[in-house]
Design a protein around this motif. Sequence first.
Motif, PDB file in Angstrom:
ATOM      1  N   ASP A  27       0.875  -1.173   0.000  1.00  0.00           N
ATOM      2  CA  ASP A  27       0.000   0.000   0.000  1.00  0.00           C
ATOM      3  C   ASP A  27       0.914   1.225   0.000  1.00  0.00           C
ATOM      4  O   ASP A  27       1.531   1.566   1.012  1.00  0.00           O
ATOM      5  CB  ASP A  27      -0.896   0.000   1.245  1.00  0.00           C
ATOM      6  N   ILE A  28       1.014   1.889  -1.139  1.00  0.00           N
ATOM      7  CA  ILE A  28       2.005   2.954  -1.313  1.00  0.00           C
ATOM      8  C   ILE A  28       1.766   4.121  -0.358  1.00  0.00           C
ATOM      9  O   ILE A  28       2.716   4.677   0.203  1.00  0.00           O
ATOM     10  CB  ILE A  28       2.010   3.451  -2.775  1.00  0.00           C
ATOM     11  N   LEU A  29       0.513   4.502  -0.140  1.00  0.00           N
ATOM     12  CA  LEU A  29       0.225   5.628   0.750  1.00  0.00           C
ATOM     13  C   LEU A  29       0.723   5.364   2.171  1.00  0.00           C
ATOM     14  O   LEU A  29       1.362   6.218   2.796  1.00  0.00           O
ATOM     15  CB  LEU A  29      -1.279   5.917   0.769  1.00  0.00           C
ATOM     16  N   LYS A  30       0.477   4.165   2.666  1.00  0.00           N
ATOM     17  CA  LYS A  30       0.912   3.817   4.022  1.00  0.00           C
ATOM     18  C   LYS A  30       2.442   3.741   4.098  1.00  0.00           C
ATOM     19  O   LYS A  30       3.047   4.194   5.074  1.00  0.00           O
ATOM     20  CB  LYS A  30       0.283   2.484   4.449  1.00  0.00           C
ATOM     21  N   ALA A  31       3.050   3.153   3.078  1.00  0.00           N
ATOM     22  CA  ALA A  31       4.509   3.057   3.059  1.00  0.00           C
ATOM     23  C   ALA A  31       5.143   4.442   2.968  1.00  0.00           C
ATOM     24  O   ALA A  31       6.161   4.712   3.617  1.00  0.00           O
ATOM     25  CB  ALA A  31       4.961   2.194   1.881  1.00  0.00           C
ATOM     26  N   ILE A  32       4.533   5.327   2.182  1.00  0.00           N
ATOM     27  CA  ILE A  32       5.038   6.691   2.043  1.00  0.00           C
ATOM     28  C   ILE A  32       4.978   7.409   3.386  1.00  0.00           C
ATOM     29  O   ILE A  32       5.914   8.125   3.778  1.00  0.00           O
ATOM     30  CB  ILE A  32       4.213   7.464   0.993  1.00  0.00           C
TER      31      ILE A  32
END
Length: 287
Positions: A27-32
């Motif tokens: 999940d890119i948003l969470k990783a970001i």
Amino acid sequence: MIYLLLSILFSTGLFVIFKYFGIYKVDILKAIFVNYIVALLLGFTLAERSFSIAEIPHQPWFYGAVFLGALFVSIFFVMAKTAQINGVSVASVAGKMSVVIPVFFGVFLYNESVTFLKILGIIIALIAVYLASVKEEKSTRKNASLLFPILLFLGSGVIDTTLKFVEVSFVEKEDVSVFSGSLFGCAAFFGLIILLIKSIIQREPFGIKNIIAGIILGIPNYFSIVFLIKALQTDGFESSTLFTINNVGIVIVSTLVGILVFKEPFSLKNKIGVALAILGIVIVALA
């Protein structure tokens, strides 16, 4: 020059990590968001001087850090939207072609040199960025709106230009880590707001995989910015030259990594683009 080379290498590392995000369904948003927290902690831990959190809002560069933090998160979403609607190659080209904006401001705001060779090198570099980045895609997306590519182009250019302005005007050499950490802290704050809004709409666990991915991303992300700022602070290194070499260098190394590691197709256009990129860098560096 060593700082610029390190910035290029760490920025290319981000490209590799994002590739694996797609493979492992991160999940890119969470990783970001986690990545920004990690970069914040790194900045404060590696600070060149002692400081207190309370003094940060009173620093002359604080509002610049807030503005850049908001831009970081916003342009991330614009980049994702551009890739979804217009294609990955369009997103890549729009982001890297934005180098013309900081180059333009470098010449007119800081009275940087303008020579025939430099102009020629920058033009060659821009053509190279396009040719090296463009990929043959099955969907031509003829009806795709140009809104998001234009926003990505402008936003990426504004980030580089603002970073240069804040660095020149307000950031002392011993404050680079504190400034960078604060910048990422602001980005984390805005990212948290978006995550909270998203969690209200759709509740789902955060996931240990996303935390690990964010930690892995945060380290090269932090150092890519720190080394870029340190390169900007190097005497005798004009920003118009630096940003051109930085962006084109990232395209070259990322393209080579894509071919060697991910077995991406390498068309005749890409080959010509890489050759022109090297030529453009040599001309700009010697101008």
